[in-house]
Every structure is written in structure tokens, then in C-alpha cells.
Write a protein that holds these residues in place. Structure first.
Motif, short mmCIF file in Angstrom:
data_model
loop_
_atom_site.label_atom_id
_atom_site.label_comp_id
_atom_site.label_asym_id
_atom_site.label_seq_id
_atom_site.Cartn_x
_atom_site.Cartn_y
_atom_site.Cartn_z
N THR A 108 -9.08 13.36 14.58
CA THR A 108 -9.77 14.65 14.54
C THR A 108 -8.82 15.78 14.95
N ARG A 109 -8.02 15.56 16.00
CA ARG A 109 -7.05 16.58 16.42
C ARG A 109 -5.99 16.81 15.35
N HIS A 122 -7.47 18.98 12.66
CA HIS A 122 -7.50 20.37 13.12
C HIS A 122 -6.11 20.99 13.04
N LYS A 123 -5.12 20.22 13.47
CA LYS A 123 -3.73 20.68 13.42
C LYS A 123 -3.31 20.94 11.97
N ARG A 156 -5.16 21.95 9.50
CA ARG A 156 -5.72 23.25 9.07
C ARG A 156 -4.92 24.41 9.63
N LYS A 157 -4.50 24.29 10.88
CA LYS A 157 -3.69 25.33 11.52
C LYS A 157 -2.35 25.47 10.80
#
Length: 98
Positions: A18-19, A22-23, A25-26
Motif C-alpha cells: 500500500t505504501r 502511494h509512493k 502516485r507521488k
């Protein structure tokens, strides 16, 4: 960076995935802003957390690969990269070749 080599529990692996998502997308946002070196540094942060689970390693290094592929002057980037990030990049490369 303190490495957490060894077994990663399934619940923890899901949290890491999950992290990484998210990373990712960043990183895409940074690449759209024409900041590929910042995207690579972001991709390399937190590498210690993925060692031990093959799914996490693969997902993480796909994100790193995406950031590297956006850099036009890879040689210049490597020569200007902070030693900490360069070390992470080289250790990750070795891990993925196993």
C-alpha cells in the motif's frame, strides 16, 4: 539506514505494498512536473522496509525503474546522486539479480 532483512509477515507485506502504491502516485506527480531526480529519490526512500518479501521487492523496484527511465542523463544523475541514494540503488540492483 537500518536494514530489516529477513521475513516479512503477510499483513506487514500488504501495508508495504500500500505504501509503495502511494509512493508510485507521488512519483508520477513528480514526473509530470519534470522532476525526475526528485522522483528517483522518492522511489529510493524507505527501501529498508521491503527486504524479505519478493512481492514487495518487485513492486518497489518497478517504481524505481519507472523513475530511472524518465531520466535522460543517467550518467549525470548517477554522478550527482547523494552517496546514500547511490548506495541504495546499487544494493537494490544486486538484490534483484539474486
Amino acid at each position: 539506514m537500518a536494514g530489516a532483512e529477513g521475513f516479512v509477515e503477510a499483513d506487514n507485506a500488504e501495508a508495504i505494498i500500500t505504501r509503495i502504491e502511494h509512493k508510485s502516485r507521488k512519483i508520477e506527480t513528480l514526473l509530470k512536473q519534470y522532476k525526475p531526480v526528485e522522483a528517483l529519490k522518492t522511489a529510493l526512500e524507505g527501501t529498508y522496509a521491503i527486504i524479505g518479501d519478493e512481492r514487495c521487492k518487485s513492486a518497489h523496484w518497478l517504481v524505481v525503474h519507472r523513475a530511472i527511465m524518465a531520466i535522460k542523463d543517467v550518467d549525470g544523475m548517477l554522478s550527482s546522486l547523494d552517496p546514500e541514494y547511490y548506495d541504495i540503488l546499487m544494493k537494490g540492483r544486486a538484490l534483484m539479480q539474486r
